[in-house]
Design a protein around this motif. Sequence first.
Motif, short mmCIF file in Angstrom:
data_model
loop_
_atom_site.label_atom_id
_atom_site.label_comp_id
_atom_site.label_asym_id
_atom_site.label_seq_id
_atom_site.Cartn_x
_atom_site.Cartn_y
_atom_site.Cartn_z
N TYR A 94 75.81 50.48 -39.39
CA TYR A 94 76.06 49.77 -38.14
C TYR A 94 77.56 49.66 -37.93
CZ TYR A 94 76.47 45.99 -34.75
OH TYR A 94 76.81 45.23 -33.65
N PHE A 95 77.99 49.88 -36.69
CA PHE A 95 79.43 49.85 -36.39
C PHE A 95 79.64 49.26 -35.00
CE2 PHE A 95 83.16 51.83 -34.40
CZ PHE A 95 84.14 51.55 -35.34
N ARG A 96 80.64 48.41 -34.90
CA ARG A 96 81.06 47.94 -33.58
C ARG A 96 82.58 47.80 -33.57
NH1 ARG A 96 79.14 42.59 -35.38
NH2 ARG A 96 80.93 41.17 -35.50
N ASP A 97 83.17 48.04 -32.43
CA ASP A 97 84.61 47.87 -32.29
C ASP A 97 84.95 47.52 -30.85
OD1 ASP A 97 84.40 50.25 -30.91
OD2 ASP A 97 85.96 51.29 -32.03
N LYS A 98 86.16 47.04 -30.68
CA LYS A 98 86.66 46.69 -29.35
C LYS A 98 88.16 46.89 -29.35
CE LYS A 98 86.65 43.08 -25.80
NZ LYS A 98 86.21 41.71 -25.44
N GLY A 99 88.65 47.62 -28.38
CA GLY A 99 90.07 47.85 -28.26
C GLY A 99 90.51 47.82 -26.81
N GLU A 100 91.70 47.32 -26.57
CA GLU A 100 92.24 47.31 -25.22
C GLU A 100 93.75 47.50 -25.27
OE1 GLU A 100 92.50 42.44 -24.73
OE2 GLU A 100 90.86 43.55 -23.80
N THR A 101 94.27 48.16 -24.24
CA THR A 101 95.69 48.45 -24.14
C THR A 101 96.21 48.03 -22.77
OG1 THR A 101 95.58 50.32 -25.67
CG2 THR A 101 97.44 50.27 -24.16
N LEU A 102 97.33 47.31 -22.78
CA LEU A 102 98.05 46.99 -21.55
C LEU A 102 99.26 47.91 -21.48
CD1 LEU A 102 98.00 43.08 -21.77
CD2 LEU A 102 96.31 44.60 -20.72
N GLY A 103 99.45 48.58 -20.34
CA GLY A 103 100.49 49.60 -20.25
C GLY A 103 101.37 49.48 -19.03
N PRO A 104 102.35 48.55 -19.03
CA PRO A 104 103.29 48.50 -17.91
C PRO A 104 104.21 49.71 -17.90
CG PRO A 104 103.95 46.97 -19.63
CD PRO A 104 102.62 47.51 -20.04
N GLN A 105 104.47 50.26 -16.71
CA GLN A 105 105.33 51.42 -16.57
C GLN A 105 106.29 51.20 -15.40
OE1 GLN A 105 103.33 55.21 -16.79
NE2 GLN A 105 101.52 54.31 -17.75
N SER A 106 107.53 51.63 -15.57
CA SER A 106 108.55 51.41 -14.56
C SER A 106 109.36 52.69 -14.36
CB SER A 106 109.48 50.27 -14.98
OG SER A 106 110.55 50.10 -14.07
N PHE A 107 109.66 53.01 -13.09
CA PHE A 107 110.41 54.21 -12.76
C PHE A 107 111.46 53.90 -11.69
CE2 PHE A 107 106.22 55.43 -14.23
CZ PHE A 107 106.50 56.42 -15.16
N PHE A 108 112.60 54.55 -11.82
CA PHE A 108 113.70 54.43 -10.87
C PHE A 108 114.10 52.97 -10.67
CE2 PHE A 108 111.38 58.32 -9.74
CZ PHE A 108 112.38 59.25 -10.00
#
Length: 430
Positions: A382-396
């Motif tokens: 049995y396997f369970r997982d949870k992952g999340e990523t926040l990815g702010p990006q800025s240009f110019f």
Amino acid sequence: MDQDRAATVETGGLGDIVVTAQKREERLQDVPIAISAIGADFLRSRDIGSIDQIGTIAPNVKVERSPTNKTVSQIAMRGSVTVNPSVLFEPAVGLYVDGVYIAKAQGSIFDIADLERVEVLRGPQGTLYGRNTLAGAINLVTRKPSGELRGSIEASYGNYDMKRVKGTIDLPAFGIFSIKLSGQAQKRDGFIDVVPNPYPQAFLARPSSVDDTNDLNQRSLFAQVRVRPADSLTIDYAYDYSRYRQRPDFAQLHSFNRNGLPQDIFDPNSPGYAGAGAFFPLDLYVRTQRQSSASLDADQLYERLRTDGHSLTLAWDLGTAELKSISAHRRTRWSDALDLDGSPLPVGATQRFTRYRSFSQELQLTGGLADGRLKYVVGGYYFRDKGETLGPQSFFAGATSFQADYGQHTRAAAAYAQVDFDLTDRLPLT
């Protein structure tokens, strides 16, 4: 594996090498799969104690760090590899530490100071190892507490003020308990010196608060406790911890697209340069030869990792069979900030903040007939997982900004079985 059995892995004869590639102890030449088994002496003589160094010890296997991240692995086997390090992606090669599955590439580069052996299983391993082993599997087997007092410590010094200390101590048994501790710490200056911006006309260039990049700063600890309440029962608990605080590789600006929009605003010969490109004169920072110094807006340039895991393994000898339970919980906190343009100008920068946790439970029953003609492996997982990523990006300089957030949640259950029967001394049926 008992310590006296483990010692045979390091000896010379092929017939003495014992592996657990099929969830049970077998001689290497009796395992009908493509497998390489590397013992502790070999690993120690080549100073192999990190995941990314395994690719040098077996054919058709390559383990690399991700080009922009030092704690993200890319494991390739027989040409199959998962390149994207996102927590959304599943690996093509399964990685296991003492039977515990390491599910994601992020945070999978960590150090283990005291390995007993490494088993590299090439080719699909779905029957006994489940999903995400399409290309193969790698088993890392650590040396268990022996109950005898012994230890080692090693220190080294190298270029770029590199300092490393690693050690192991195995404590004497007290009662039914045996304890072993191992760890490693290493630190190194960066390969690329960060220098002030040399071009006054790049008036939007930002100062840097760091002196270098491509550095290394790592700590790890591995603690193990073995309990033997009875001759037939062994309980192993393990805790591992790794921490990285460093800056990623330098993304050197080699060239840029001079033929399209909006990239051609960087070209001094383009009509749009005066209106926009003059604010971001990237042509000043183009270098076609490898550099040892750079100007970067390196306030936002880092890679940080903290990962820890708990595992509990119970092995009960039933005489003609063994019942084993493997429980594990792992957590990862990982973040990075990248300067995408290779200059001190605020043209492109990204950040990622990842949190991940997993839990797994496996039950195994292995055994066979007394005459050895029939052997079996039966199990549930049995396997369970949870992952999340926040990815702010800025240009110019923030004129264009957006948030790239994503996550995943998995629940999986499986049952497996394998039976081997020797029709003759030379003809087995699986």
